[in-house]
Design a protein around this motif. Structure first.
Motif, mmCIF file in Angstrom:
data_model
loop_
_atom_site.group_PDB
_atom_site.id
_atom_site.type_symbol
_atom_site.label_atom_id
_atom_site.label_comp_id
_atom_site.label_asym_id
_atom_site.label_seq_id
_atom_site.Cartn_x
_atom_site.Cartn_y
_atom_site.Cartn_z
ATOM 1 N N LYS A 165 31.513 39.665 47.428
ATOM 2 C CA LYS A 165 30.290 39.784 47.834
ATOM 3 C C LYS A 165 29.937 41.278 48.487
ATOM 4 O O LYS A 165 30.422 41.288 49.690
ATOM 5 N N PRO A 166 29.645 42.033 47.661
ATOM 6 C CA PRO A 166 29.415 43.568 48.402
ATOM 7 C C PRO A 166 28.168 43.713 49.264
ATOM 8 O O PRO A 166 27.113 43.203 49.203
ATOM 9 N N GLU A 167 28.487 44.508 50.075
ATOM 10 C CA GLU A 167 27.301 45.038 51.124
ATOM 11 C C GLU A 167 26.204 45.794 50.045
ATOM 12 O O GLU A 167 26.800 46.289 49.121
ATOM 13 N N PRO A 168 25.023 45.885 50.439
ATOM 14 C CA PRO A 168 23.799 46.142 49.619
ATOM 15 C C PRO A 168 24.170 47.610 49.364
ATOM 16 O O PRO A 168 23.907 48.051 48.075
ATOM 17 N N GLY A 169 24.783 48.414 50.350
ATOM 18 C CA GLY A 169 24.840 49.794 50.196
ATOM 19 C C GLY A 169 26.052 50.343 49.381
ATOM 20 O O GLY A 169 26.356 51.366 49.141
ATOM 21 N N PHE A 170 26.905 49.367 49.126
ATOM 22 C CA PHE A 170 28.411 49.961 48.582
ATOM 23 C C PHE A 170 28.597 49.928 47.119
ATOM 24 O O PHE A 170 28.054 49.058 46.387
ATOM 25 N N THR A 171 29.011 50.993 46.917
ATOM 26 C CA THR A 171 29.110 51.256 45.347
ATOM 27 C C THR A 171 30.792 51.892 45.131
ATOM 28 O O THR A 171 31.293 52.412 46.210
ATOM 29 N N GLY A 172 30.995 51.785 43.842
ATOM 30 C CA GLY A 172 32.655 52.315 43.683
ATOM 31 C C GLY A 172 33.309 51.448 43.770
ATOM 32 O O GLY A 172 33.279 50.032 43.471
ATOM 33 N N GLU A 173 34.784 51.886 43.885
ATOM 34 C CA GLU A 173 36.009 50.745 43.436
ATOM 35 C C GLU A 173 36.278 50.265 44.804
ATOM 36 O O GLU A 173 36.416 51.007 45.846
ATOM 37 N N GLY A 174 36.257 48.893 45.064
ATOM 38 C CA GLY A 174 36.706 48.351 46.212
ATOM 39 C C GLY A 174 38.311 48.366 46.507
ATOM 40 O O GLY A 174 39.095 48.640 45.685
ATOM 41 N N THR A 175 38.501 48.278 47.705
ATOM 42 C CA THR A 175 39.978 48.200 48.137
ATOM 43 C C THR A 175 40.812 47.025 47.485
ATOM 44 O O THR A 175 41.926 47.393 47.254
ATOM 45 N N GLY A 176 40.202 45.923 47.087
ATOM 46 C CA GLY A 176 40.732 44.932 46.517
ATOM 47 C C GLY A 176 41.461 44.008 47.651
ATOM 48 O O GLY A 176 41.480 44.159 48.733
ATOM 49 N N VAL A 177 42.046 42.806 47.022
ATOM 50 C CA VAL A 177 42.708 42.045 47.867
ATOM 51 C C VAL A 177 44.037 41.293 47.093
ATOM 52 O O VAL A 177 43.849 41.337 46.009
ATOM 53 N N ARG A 178 44.749 40.761 47.801
ATOM 54 C CA ARG A 178 45.935 40.255 47.117
ATOM 55 C C ARG A 178 45.924 38.706 47.381
ATOM 56 O O ARG A 178 45.397 38.327 48.191
ATOM 57 N N VAL A 179 46.311 38.026 46.360
ATOM 58 C CA VAL A 179 46.130 36.668 46.203
ATOM 59 C C VAL A 179 47.439 36.055 45.816
ATOM 60 O O VAL A 179 48.410 36.599 45.179
ATOM 61 N N GLN A 180 47.855 35.131 46.708
ATOM 62 C CA GLN A 180 49.070 34.314 46.598
ATOM 63 C C GLN A 180 49.223 32.954 46.194
ATOM 64 O O GLN A 180 48.151 32.309 46.540
ATOM 65 N N ARG A 181 50.079 32.620 45.292
ATOM 66 C CA ARG A 181 50.377 31.342 44.944
ATOM 67 C C ARG A 181 51.823 31.115 45.196
ATOM 68 O O ARG A 181 52.661 31.854 45.367
ATOM 69 N N GLU A 182 52.399 29.899 44.549
ATOM 70 C CA GLU A 182 53.902 29.587 44.388
ATOM 71 C C GLU A 182 53.990 28.739 43.325
ATOM 72 O O GLU A 182 53.386 28.001 42.890
ATOM 73 N N ASP A 183 55.432 28.692 42.942
ATOM 74 C CA ASP A 183 55.798 27.818 41.985
ATOM 75 C C ASP A 183 56.329 26.401 42.437
ATOM 76 O O ASP A 183 56.519 26.170 43.625
ATOM 77 N N THR A 184 56.783 25.850 41.316
ATOM 78 C CA THR A 184 57.481 24.282 42.080
ATOM 79 C C THR A 184 58.435 24.330 42.972
ATOM 80 O O THR A 184 58.718 23.327 43.427
ATOM 81 N N ASN A 185 59.354 25.476 42.772
ATOM 82 C CA ASN A 185 60.280 25.923 43.677
ATOM 83 C C ASN A 185 59.988 26.471 45.026
ATOM 84 O O ASN A 185 60.831 26.266 45.747
ATOM 85 N N GLY A 186 58.625 26.596 45.158
ATOM 86 C CA GLY A 186 58.306 27.192 46.309
ATOM 87 C C GLY A 186 58.339 28.568 46.519
ATOM 88 O O GLY A 186 58.189 29.267 47.594
ATOM 89 N N THR A 187 58.674 29.558 45.223
ATOM 90 C CA THR A 187 58.693 30.804 45.392
ATOM 91 C C THR A 187 57.414 31.429 45.334
ATOM 92 O O THR A 187 56.566 31.099 44.648
ATOM 93 N N LYS A 188 57.221 32.198 46.320
ATOM 94 C CA LYS A 188 55.870 32.844 46.220
ATOM 95 C C LYS A 188 55.448 33.914 45.467
ATOM 96 O O LYS A 188 56.419 34.659 45.204
ATOM 97 N N VAL A 189 54.456 34.052 44.984
ATOM 98 C CA VAL A 189 53.925 35.147 43.955
ATOM 99 C C VAL A 189 52.743 35.608 44.179
ATOM 100 O O VAL A 189 51.897 34.822 44.554
ATOM 101 N N THR A 190 52.443 37.181 44.088
ATOM 102 C CA THR A 190 51.347 37.610 44.486
ATOM 103 C C THR A 190 50.594 38.097 43.178
ATOM 104 O O THR A 190 51.317 38.706 42.430
ATOM 105 N N ALA A 191 49.150 38.183 43.172
ATOM 106 C CA ALA A 191 48.484 39.103 42.258
ATOM 107 C C ALA A 191 47.569 40.041 43.120
ATOM 108 O O ALA A 191 47.153 39.704 44.158
#
Length: 302
Positions: A165-191
């Motif tokens: 949800k951008p602020e009303p005055g923001f335009t351009g490419e955002g910084t972005g964010v990292r998302v973490q999940r894990e597999d059934t072995n507990g190995t962490k993976v990010t996107a």
């Protein structure tokens, strides 16, 4: 891994993995830890450089683990130790889980939602759907929401769908964010999720969006607005009129092109060119009409 200190209260572990598969244990391929008591959970952490140099074409990598009561006895992969034991084994090389980079675009002020893709490295070790997705905050903490000042707020649901949800005055490419999940072995993976906010285009006040209107004698802005549908504020905006100014009859102003114009011609006075009165009507914005009459001097040719 599980380890046992045996008859000692505390023991030490040294481990090597031949990451580059060159047939020997190099100095940078070593990890150490301690063992406290019976059936202890021991974590061995190898250097990032060693992992980066791993032979990705190998199916197995050689490994050695040594345990002893004295850490100095096992600081090398070979040599005599007066306590403990040593074990060699092969570690199967498996493709790690991977995350994608998701890029979305949206209009200024509008929320965007997208989900990066997570893939398990081994078909038998998929992404664990029972473990909720998390965002990685600016300090490495796991959270459901990240706010970046001057940009906007990122949130994630359990399935990995990210909403920005951008602020009303923001335009351009955002910084972005990292998302973490894990597999059934507990190995962490990010996107990574990266949004771009496009500037909202505002229609310009040019000839394509306006029409011309000729002011009639005695007519005020209120009259023009009532007769032609645009608001007074819109006429003021299109013509850059200051509320302390006057509009002049016979002058041309801009009105919205979709206004229902009723632009009649000025009335004929019926006067001859010998005595031609010129009427100038100055009309105040708020309805005050001031009428002046002056005669045009005609040069007598007689």
């Amino acid at each position: 891994m599980k380890a046992d200190s045996g008859s000692f209260d505390k023991s030490y572990i040294s481990a090597w993995i031949d990451f580059n598969n060159n047939g020997k244990f190099d100095e940078g391929e070593m990890a150490t830890s301690s063992v406290n008591g019976k059936n202890d959970n021991v974590v061995l952490t190898f250097s990032e450089d060693a992992v980066k140099n791993m032979d990705k074409n190998a199916n197995y990598l050689g490994a050695r683990v040594r345990i002893a009561a004295n850490a100095d006895d096992i600081n090398q992969p070979t040599g005599q130790a007066f306590t403990g034991e040593v074990e060699d084994f092969l570690i199967p090389v498996e493709e790690p889980p991977q995350g994608s980079v998701r890029e979305d675009r949206g209009k200024q002020g509008q929320a965007q939602t997208g989900a990066p893709t997570f893939n398990g490295g081994d078909p038998e070790v998929p992404i664990n759907k029972d473990v909720a997705s998390k965002l990685i905050g600016p300090n490495g903490e796991l959270t459901d929401e990240v706010t970046i000042e001057g940009e906007g707020t990122y949130t994630v649901d359990n399935e990995g769908n990210v909403t920005f949800k951008p602020e009303p005055g923001f335009t351009g490419e955002g910084t972005g964010v990292r998302v973490q999940r894990e597999d059934t072995n507990g190995t962490k993976v990010t996107a990574i999720y990266t949004p771009t906010v496009e500037l909202e285009k505002i229609a310009s006040n040019n000839s394509n969006s306006t029409s011309k209107y000729t002011v009639k004698p005695g007519e005020t802005l209120k009259d023009i607005a009532n007769n032609n549908n645009p608001t007074i504020d819109k006429i003021v905006e299109l013509n850059n009129i200051n509320t302390t100014n006057y509009i002049i009859s016979g002058s041309t102003i801009k009105v919205p092109k979709n206004a229902e114009l009723n632009n009649n011609q000025l009335p004929d006075t019926g006067e001859t060119n010998k005595s031609s009165p010129i009427w100038a009507t100055l009309t105040a914005i708020f309805g005050l009409s001031l009428i002046f009459k002056r005669k045009k001097k005609i040069k007598d040719n007689k």
